[in-house]
Scaffold this motif. Structure first.
Motif, PDB file in Angstrom:
ATOM      1  N   ASP A  44       0.842  -1.196   0.000  1.00  0.00           N
ATOM      2  CA  ASP A  44       0.000   0.000   0.000  1.00  0.00           C
ATOM      3  C   ASP A  44       0.880   1.249   0.000  1.00  0.00           C
ATOM      4  O   ASP A  44       0.525   2.275   0.555  1.00  0.00           O
ATOM      5  N   GLY A  49       0.787   0.973  -4.285  1.00  0.00           N
ATOM      6  CA  GLY A  49      -0.410   1.449  -3.601  1.00  0.00           C
ATOM      7  C   GLY A  49      -1.299   2.276  -4.509  1.00  0.00           C
ATOM      8  O   GLY A  49      -2.529   2.177  -4.451  1.00  0.00           O
ATOM      9  N   LYS A  77      -1.480  -4.477   2.087  1.00  0.00           N
ATOM     10  CA  LYS A  77      -2.846  -3.976   1.884  1.00  0.00           C
ATOM     11  C   LYS A  77      -3.829  -5.132   2.042  1.00  0.00           C
ATOM     12  O   LYS A  77      -4.096  -5.864   1.104  1.00  0.00           O
TER      13      LYS A  77
END
Length: 183
Positions: A44, A49, A77
């Motif tokens: 992320d 990301g 993530k």
């Protein structure tokens, strides 16, 4: 045909030029618009990301793969459609590759180059025929493609290596190339 799964290799940092972030986000949005699945390194941070958040915002399915030792460093993530934790980097690359129909390489560093050269080498060896696209904003990858031409010129690879990748300037061109190559 099932929906295409596109493996994206890119930096865990944003780079210094805003165009890199803009193209990563644009590519993620375009993946979602086509209802294609993103396969990527599950971070992320950086361009990873950007691609993932843009794809998610557009409703795309996301498949992230991250090794245990990078879960903290790359801010794994966990809100992806599918989140896989592997033991090693090699296993990460294998899972990403095996779950994709094509590879798109955005700007990145040594890790991105490692991923690119592994799939290029596998293609040279006849282990796959998946499309490999270099997304080349502001000529980021031009020194790499020049080096590949030099490798061929100096006799260290067959000229066919140069036909195993396609360099494009922006996210739209990458998506158009993929649409043609995957049809």
């Amino acid at each position: 045909m099932t929906k295409p799964s596109i493996c994206v290799y890119c930096g865990s940092r944003p780079g210094v030029r805003p165009v890199y972030v803009a193209q990563a986000a644009r590519f993620g949005r375009l993946l979602a618009e086509r209802d294609w699945r993103l396969v990527y390194g599950a971070g992320d941070v950086g361009l990873m990301g950007e691609v993932a958040r843009a794809a998610q915002a557009g409703g795309a399915e996301t498949f992230g793969v991250i090794p245990t030792h990078l879960v903290s460093a790359e801010a794994g993530k966990r809100d992806l459609t599918r989140f896989v934790i592997t033991e090693t980097m090699h296993e990460r690359k294998k899972v990403m590759f095996m779950n994709s129909d094509a590879i798109v390489v955005l700007p990145g560093g040594a890790g991105t180059l490692d991923e690119f050269f592994e799939v290029l080498t596998w293609r040279q060896l006849g282990l796959h025929a998946k499309p490999i696209i270099l997304l080349n904003p502001d000529d980021y990858w031009t020194p790499l493609t020049d080096m590949m031409a030099r490798i061929v010129q100096e006799g260290f690879a067959d000229a066919s290596m140069l036909d195993m990748t396609r360099s494009v300037d922006d996210a739209e061109a990458a998506m158009n190339a993929l649409a043609t190559m995957l049809s």
